[in-house]
Design an enzyme around this catalytic site. Structure first.
Site: not given
Ligand code: AMP
Length: 486
Positions: A15, A41, A116-117, A256
Site C-alpha cells: 500500500c 495500491g 504499508n507492509g 519494480y
Molecule cells: P508475470 O506475467 O506474472 O510474469 O508478471 C510479470 C510482470 O508483472 C513484471 O514484468 C512486472 O512488471 C509486474 N510485476 C512484478 N511484480 C509485481 C507485483 N508484485 N505486483 C504487480 N505487478 C508486478
C-alpha cells in the site's frame, strides 16, 4: 455471493501511506499525495482527519480520484491533521471494511492508522486476542495493532503503541494519528519506505518522495529503520523504541514497486534501475538491432542496457495506458486477456529485426510468453530477453503481492526451461551480485545481506510465524472459525 464473509480476503497488503500535520488544506494535500502513490495500491483509498474536536473519515473502493476528487469529499475531512491510505490487496473480493485508515475510539481518545507492509504473526496474535475477547471488525493484519493498543497495560498512547509494535513481527511503515499528534513508524529493518517532508510550517509523511513533489513539499529525510516520529505542535520527536539492527530495505522497491521519480533511502529509483540495466548489459551481452523495453516497468532498465551496450533504444511495444496493471486482475483468464489489451507490437519497427526485450521481473511468466508471441507475430527475426532482477523464486511475506511459490515460474524450472517456455532465443537475468553492484555495493554480503532480497534468495530476515502454521489454508480456516463465532 460471498457465503463466507472472509472469503477472498487475506493478509497481504501492499500500500501507500500519507499524512499531514498542521495545514489548513490537509485533506486536499492528502488527496494529491495519495494520487501520486496510486501505483502502490489501486483497490481502495481512505482518509481520516481531526478538526480539533472530532475525527472524520471517508473511505471507498477504487482509485483516489474516484473517492476524493469532489469538493464535498474534501470538505467532509475537516481539520489540519489528516492521514490517508491506498490499498492493494491480492486476488479475491476487496471488501469495504478492510479499507484503511482504520479508526478506533479508545478511552484516551480517537486513534487512526494506515499500514504499508505485512505482519507475519498477525494470525497468531489475532487468535490469542480473540480468545481474550477482542472482537475484530476487519480481516486486515493491521487491526491486531489496534487490539494490542487497547489491551496494553501502559497509560500514555505512545507507550501503548510501542508496546503493541513490540509484539508484532513483519514489515510495516505506518502513519497514525491521535488527537494531538501525527505518528510515523518504520519496522526495525525498515523494509518498506517512509519519508518526512515539510510544506510551509506543516509536516508531511509519505511512502515515497514523489508524493512530496506533487504538493511542492520539501524532503527532510527518510524515517530510519526502527524509528518512530511523533509530530505535534512541539515539533518532531524521534524515538528508537526497538533494539538497533542493520536495516534491510526491500530491494524489490528499486526493481519494480517504487515510482522511478522517487528517491528512497538515499538512492534514486530511476538511476538504480538504469544501473541495473547497465550491469545486465555487461553481464549478458548479445548482438542485436535494438533494445525494447516492456513498458512501463522495463523502461529505465532498457535505457541503461541500451546505453551500456551501444545498441539503439526503441519503443517496439506500445502500451495502452487505460488498462489497469495486469497483475492485479483476479483470474488467470482475465490476466491473459489483460496482457493482450495492454500491449501491442510496433510492427513496422520490429519486422525482420533482432530485438532485446528488457523487463524488470518475471513472476508467473504470463506477460513474457504473450509479449514474445507478439514480437514473433510482428516478424521479429530474433528475440532475446533480459530481466533486470534475479529469478523470483520465493513469495514475499513482507507486503509485496507475489503469488505462492507453486505459481512462480522460476521456482518451477531452471533458466533454460524458462527460455524454452517463453519462446526466446536467449534469456538472462541479472546476477545477485550484479544487482547489488547496481545498488552501490561491491557484492551481496551473504552473511549479512544489505537488503531484504527474500524473493530472490529465500533468505527471510523476519520470522514467518504464521506461515509455520500452514500458509493461507490455516489463515482461512481460522478466519472461518472466527466468522462462525461472530
Ligand atoms: P508475470 O506475467 O506474472 O510474469 O508478471 C510479470 C510482470 O508483472 C513484471 O514484468 C512486472 O512488471 C509486474 N510485476 C512484478 N511484480 C509485481 C507485483 N508484485 N505486483 C504487480 N505487478 C508486478
Amino acid at each position: 455471493m460471498i457465503t463466507n464473509p472472509f472469503e477472498g480476503d487475506n493478509f497481504h497488503d501492499q500500500c501507500g501511506v500519507f499524512g499531514v500535520f498542521g495545514h489548513d488544506d490537509a485533506a486536499a494535500l492528502t488527496a494529491l499525495g495519495l494520487h501520486a502513490l496510486q501505483h502502490r495500491g489501486q483497490e481502495a483509498a481512505g482518509m481520516v482527519s481531526y478538526d480539533g474536536h472530532h475525527f472524520h473519515s471517508r473511505r471507498g473502493l477504487g482509485h483516489v480520484a474516484d473517492n476524493f476528487s469532489s469538493e464535498e469529499a474534501i470538505a467532509q475531512l475537516a481539520g489540519a491533521v489528516v492521514i490517508g491510505h491506498n490499498r492493494y490487496s491480492t486476488a479475491g473480493a476487496t471488501v469495504d471494511r478492510n479499507t484503511q485508515p482504520l479508526f478506533a475510539d479508545f478511552e484516551f481518545g480517537g486513534f487512526a492508522i494506515g499500514h504499508n507492509g505485512n505482519l507475519t504473526n498477525a494470525v497468531t496474535l489475532r487468535r490469542e486476542l480473540v480468545k481474550r475477547g477482542s472482537l475484530f471488525q476487519s480481516t486486515t493484519d493491521t487491526e491486531v495493532i489496534i487490539h494490542l493498543i487497547a489491551t496494553s497495560s501502559y497509560k500514555p498512547v505512545i507507550d501503548r503503541f510501542i508496546d503493541a509494535l513490540k509484539q508484532v513481527e513483519g514489515a510495516y511503515s505506518l502513519v497514525a494519528m491521535t488527537q494531538d499528534s501525527l505518528i510515523g513508524v518504520r519496522d526495525p529493518l525498515g523494509v518498506r519506505p517512509l519519508v518526512l517532508g515539510e510544506l510551509d510550517s506543516a509536516y508531511i509523511l509519505a511512502s515515497e518522495t514523489c508524493a512530496l513533489d506533487i504538493i511542492g513539499a520539501g524532503f527532510i529525510r527518510d524515517i530510519e529503520a526502527g524509528e518512530m516520529v511523533v509530530i505535534s505542535t512541539e515539533g518532531v520527536l524521534s524515538l528508537h523504541p526497538f533494539p538497533p539492527r542493520q536495516a534491510r530495505h526491500c530491494i524489490f522497491e528499486y526493481i519494480y514497486f517504487a515510482r522511478p521519480d522517487s528517491v528512497a533511502d538515499g538512492r534514486s529509483v530511476y538511476e538504480t534501475r538504469k544501473r541495473i540495466g547497465a550491469e545486465l548489459a555487461r553481464e549478458s551481452p548479445v548482438d542485436a538491432d535494438m533494445v525494447i523495453p516492456v513498458p512501463d516497468s522495463g523502461v529505465p532498465g532498457a535505457i541503461g542496457y541500451a546505453q551500456q551496450a551501444g545498441v539503439p533504444f526503441e519503443l517496439g511495444i506500445i502500451r495502452n495506458h487505460y488498462v489497469g496493471r495486469t497483475f492485479i486482475e483476479p483470474s488467470d483468464q482475465i490476466r491473459h486477456l489483460g496482457v493482450k489489451l495492454k500491449h501491442n507490437a510496433n510492427r513496422a519497427h520490429v519486422e525482420g529485426k533482432r530485438v532485446i526485450l528488457v523487463d524488470d521481473s518475471i513472476v508467473r511468466g504470463i506477460t513474457s510468453v504473450k509479449i514474445v508471441e507478439m514480437m514473433r507475430h510482428a516478424g521479429a527475426r530474433e528475440v532475446h530477453m533480459r530481466i533486470a532482477s534475479p529469478p523470483t523464486t520465493n513469495p514475499c511475506y513482507y507486503g509485496v503481492d507475489t503469488p505462492e511459490r507453486s505459481e512462480l515460474m522460476a521456482a518451477k524450472m531452471d533458466v533454460e526451461a524458462m527460455r524454452e517456455e517463453i519462446g526466446v532465443d536467449t534469456l538472462a537475468f541479472i546476477s545477485m551480485d550484479g544487482l547489488y553492484r547496481a545498488m552501490g555495493e561491491q557484492s551481496r554480503n551473504a552473511e549479512n545481506p544489505q537488503h531484504c532480497d527474500a524473493c530472490f534468495s529465500g533468505d527471510y530476515p523476519i520470522p514467518l510465524t504464521d506461515q509455520e502454521d500452514g500458509t493461507h489454508a490455516a489463515q482461512l480456516s481460522f478466519l472461518t472459525e472466527v466468522a462462525g463465532k461472530r
